[in-house]
Structures are given as structure tokens and as C-alpha cells.
Design an enzyme around this catalytic site. Structure first.
Site, PDB file in Angstrom:
ATOM      1  CG  ASP A  52      -6.219  -6.210  -4.125  1.00 15.57           C
ATOM      2  OD1 ASP A  52      -6.320  -6.140  -3.431  1.00 15.57           O
ATOM      3  OD2 ASP A  52      -8.471  -6.737  -4.204  1.00 15.57           O
ATOM      4  CB  CYS A  81      -2.276   7.825   9.336  1.00 12.56           C
ATOM      5  SG  CYS A  81      -3.398   7.211   7.484  1.00 12.56           S
ATOM      6  N   GLY A  83       6.470   8.127   0.151  1.00  8.45           N
ATOM      7  CA  GLY A  83       7.444   8.554   1.480  1.00  8.45           C
ATOM      8  C   GLY A  83       7.761   7.871   2.014  1.00  8.45           C
ATOM      9  CB  CYS A 101      -0.837  -0.125   1.212  1.00  4.14           C
ATOM     10  SG  CYS A 101      -1.983  -1.748   0.937  1.00  4.14           S
ATOM     11  CB  ALA A 117       0.357   4.999  -3.843  1.00  2.00           C
TER      12      ALA A 117
END
Length: 438
Positions: free
Chosen positions: A300, A369, A257, A252, A254
């Protein structure tokens, strides 16, 4: 999919255009439950010049961030609650005047012009109210108001996890917004780069810049010396132990960073993301920073399998993103909590699948996050119960020494919240833990 933002307020007048578009954005969030990211790719928004889009986005986010103050300032001058469209217009104008420091005359005139386009019968009231709200009573009410509260679907959950006092501190942090954090390509250059950028070198190695202006114009951007990344988001990659010769998967990945952090170590990095469009952005970032030797895969993760195991896997799992409200005040209003249960299930499924791709002795770093324990602490507890041979790794010594007090948990996990580092400008909410089998 959410509907396209309204087009009725579009105006070719340069004074009206950004405010009209900001009003469309506010309505898109509140009425259609669209996130700002979803709106920014619609044809209606893209039809405006970049400068108009940028100003409209800034005004819309400022309004969403400070609605409680705007409502407090308006209340003494409102006999009854106006139509939702006019209420949004009033909030926008008050925020621009009292929050952004814009000259009242121009803002009021533009708001009246927009009211005439949207609801002509309300234009007189808009003019009268806005001329009064800029006087002492309105300004005092703005200053005395409490920060914007989280919506009930989220506030109750956060309160149950952290307590009401912590909720209030987080709401204050959300209202303050966020400075710009950047990650140096090479940590050895961090001190010199911080001086060059006029920023603060944080204890964790990120560089914090107040009022940066245009990001792409900052020193070192074109040279690829750094990239934008919140200080908390820069921590999970350090838990992987990535180094030359190690095979590392960024799952996952993108916008990239963490991928760039991993690539900068010299590791053999594979970056996988379900979105080809988002991977294009990652490809651009890798090119700018001179780190092109990354294997990019659009797939996926629930269907894909690697051809060989990895020494380390970084799973930045899809989540509610409630830890990023400082930067995205649209999120709590564009969502309603119904996505939490399926996201928690998806996180667990991705974690279990990725564990099967680890080489013997390998490490999987799980992070979200989110400020919700269901997406952090509870996920770890559930994973340990499902996998008796799984354990949390202790923090690397250098990280344990650099982290502020209270971030590291006894089991080796790290928890950050928006109200942490209040004296330095806050930090995004994150949860992260490194896991090893056997």
C-alpha cells in the site's frame, strides 16, 4: 462485496450458454452494481469454457453500450414495461439481431427458451415482440435512436465540466466503442510494426488496429514486440524523462503498460501496486516482453516508503475510470458517484506522499483516466495551492509537436477526451501533468 451473478440461467446447451451468461452479466451490472471485471472472476462465470465467457462478455457489453437503441426499437411493440429480467433479455436479443447482425431465427428461439427458464409466463410476449422488432419499423427506430445517455450522476458532472454539446459527442464516442491500440516496445520499430500488424501508426507513436481478432495471435505478440495500451494511456510515461541510469517509480503500476514503457527506456524501474494478483499479471507481461529487470513490490503506497529517492515517479492514481467508458460501458451503470469524493481525497494523499520521495530536481507525473475535472484540472490547482514550491513542467518539445491540436494545455498538462480524434476512432479520456519542486 457485490453478490455473485445469478446461476439460474446456466444451460449446457451450447446455443443457450453464452446468451444466458450474457444475461447474468447484464443483470449483475444493472441490479447488483458489479463491474464486468468483478464478474469475470466469479466462480459462476469461470465455470464456463473460455469461448462461452468471451462471447457472453462481448454480447453483454454490446447490449449495455446500445441500450437506448434497443429500447427505441422495442417501444412500438410494447404495451407496458416488462419485468426487469425480461427487459434485459429483450435488449440482449434486439442488440444481437440489429446491432450485431445475427440471424433473427436463432436469436428469437434462444430468447424464448431463456424466458421459459426465467419467467415462463413472459415467453409468448418475448416471441411476439422479437418477431415484430426485426421488421422495418423496429429497424428504423433502432437506426434513428440517439446514443445511450450517461446516467444522471455522471452526465450532470460531465456537462458542468465540458458543456452539453461535448457530452453528446462523448456519448456518441462511447457507443462506437474502441479499436485496439498497441504500444511498440521500441519506438524505432513502430512504422515497420504497424505495417506488419496492418494497423495505423498514430501521430503519438501508438499503433491502432481495427477488428484485430484474437490479440494473442497477432504478429509480434509472442515475441513481446508490443503490448495493448490505449493511445492516451501511452502518453504519461513519456513525461517522466525516463532514461538509462535514472531511478523511476511506477506507482499503482498494474497491469503494467506504463511500467513496460519505462523499462524499455533502460531506466532502473520499481513498480509498486497494492494487489499481488495484479502484479502477477504485470510479471507475466514483463516476461513476455523480455523486460524482467523490474523491481516489483506489493504494498500500500500509503504505508510503504522507499530506501532512496527517485528521479521520476509516475502516479497513475486510482480514479473513477470514466475516461474508459468506450471500452467499459458497464462502469457508469455499476457506479453511482458516491466513490468520487473519497477517490479525489485518495489521489491528493498519494500525490503529496509521492512528492516526498523525489530526488532534487526530480519529476512526478500525475495522471488519471477520468473525464472529470475534479480528478484532473482541479487536482493540479489544489496541489499547487498546497505546495507553493511546486510547478507544472512544460511539455517536451517532441511531444508538443506530435500532439493533436487542443490536447495540450497552457500549463503543460495534457487533456484527452473520448470525443477527441473522432475521425480516427476516438481515444480514452485522460489527464496528465508533470510536476517539479523548487
Amino acid at each position: 462485496m457485490a453478490q455473485t451473478p445469478k446461476k439460474g440461467a446456466r444451460s449446457d446447451d451450447p446455443g443457450l450458454a453464452p446468451r444466458a451468461l450474457a444475461l447474468d452479466m447484464i443483470e449483475g451490472v444493472q441490479d447488483e452494481q458489479m463491474t464486468m471485471a468483478e464478474m469475470l472472476v466469479h466462480d459462476h462465470v469461470l465455470s464456463h469454457p473460455p469461448a462461452v465467457r468471451a462471447r457472453a462478455q462481448r454480447l453483454a457489453l454490446a447490449t449495455l453500450r446500445q441500450m437506448a437503441r434497443a429500447d427505441a426499437a422495442l417501444k412500438p411493440f410494447m404495451q407496458r414495461r416488462p419485468h426487469a429480467e425480461i427487459r434485459a433479455l429483450l435488449r440482449l436479443a434486439v442488440t444481437e439481431i440489429l446491432g450485431e447482425g445475427a440471424a433473427p431465427h436463432g436469436v428469437v428461439n434462444t430468447a424464448v427458451a431463456l424466458a421459459k427458464k426465467r419467467r415462463p409466463s413472459a415467453s409468448g410476449m418475448v416471441n411476439a415482440v422479437l418477431r415484430k422488432v426485426t421488421e422495418d419499423e423496429g429497424r428504423a427506430a433502432w437506426s434513428a435512436a440517439q446514443p445511450q445517455r450517461l446516467p444522471n450522476w455522471l452526465r450532470g458532472r460531465v456537462g458542468a465540466d465540458w458543456g452539453n454539446a461535448a457530452v453528446a459527442r462523448m456519448e456518441a464516442a462511447h457507443e462506437r466503442g474502441a479499436p485496439l491500440d498497441v504500444t511498440p516496445k521500441f519506438q524505432r520499430d513502430a512504422a515497420a510494426l504497424a505495417e506488419k500488424l496492418g494497423g495505423l501508426l498514430l501521430p503519438t507513436g501508438s499503433i491502432r488496429i481495427e477488428a484485430p481478432g484474437q490479440v494473442s495471435a497477432l504478429p509480434g505478440f509472442e515475441a513481446g514486440d508490443w503490448w495493448v495500451q490505449d493511445a492516451a494511456a501511452a502518453l504519461p510515461a513519456r513525461l517522466t524523462g525516463a532514461a538509462p541510469g535514472k531511478r523511476v517509480l511506477d506507482l499503482c503500476a498494474a497491469p503494467g503498460g506504463k511500467t513496460m514503457q519505462l523499462a524499455a527506456t533502460g531506466a532502473d524501474v520499481t513498480a509498486l501496486d497494492i494487489s499481488e494478483t495484479r502484479l502477477e499479471r504485470l510479471r507475466d507481461n514483463l516476461s513476455r516482453t523480455g523486460m524482467k529487470e523490474v523491481d516489483l513490490i506489493a504494498a500500500d503506497a500509503l504505508d510503504w516508503s522507499p530506501d532512496a529517492p527517485f528521479d521520476a515517479i509516475l502516479l497513475d492514481a486510482p480514479c473513477t475510470a470514466t475516461g474508459t467508458i468506450r471500452r467499459h460501458p458497464d462502469l457508469p451503470q455499476a457506479k453511482d458517484g458516491t466513490e468520487i469524493k473519497p477517490l479525489v481525497a485518495l489521489q491528493a494523499e498519494l500525490l503529496d506522499r509521492a512528492l516526498g520521495w523525489l530526488a532534487p530536481g526530480g519529476v512526478l507525473v500525475f495522471c488519471t483516466c477520468s473525464i472529470l475535472k475534479a480528478e484532473g484540472e482541479a487536482q493540479l490547482a489544489a496541489a499547487l495551492e498546497r505546495h507553493p514550491d511546486l510547478s507544472a513542467c512544460p511539455l517536451p518539445e517532441d511531444m508538443a509537436q506530435s500532439l493533436p491540436e487542443g490536447w495540450a494545455q497552457d500549463n503543460g498538462a495534457i487533456r484527452t477526451r473520448p470525443d477527441h480524434w473522432a475521425d480516427l476512432g476516438g481515444v480514452d479520456g485522460f489527464y496528465m501533468v508533470a510536476l517539479r519542486r523548487g
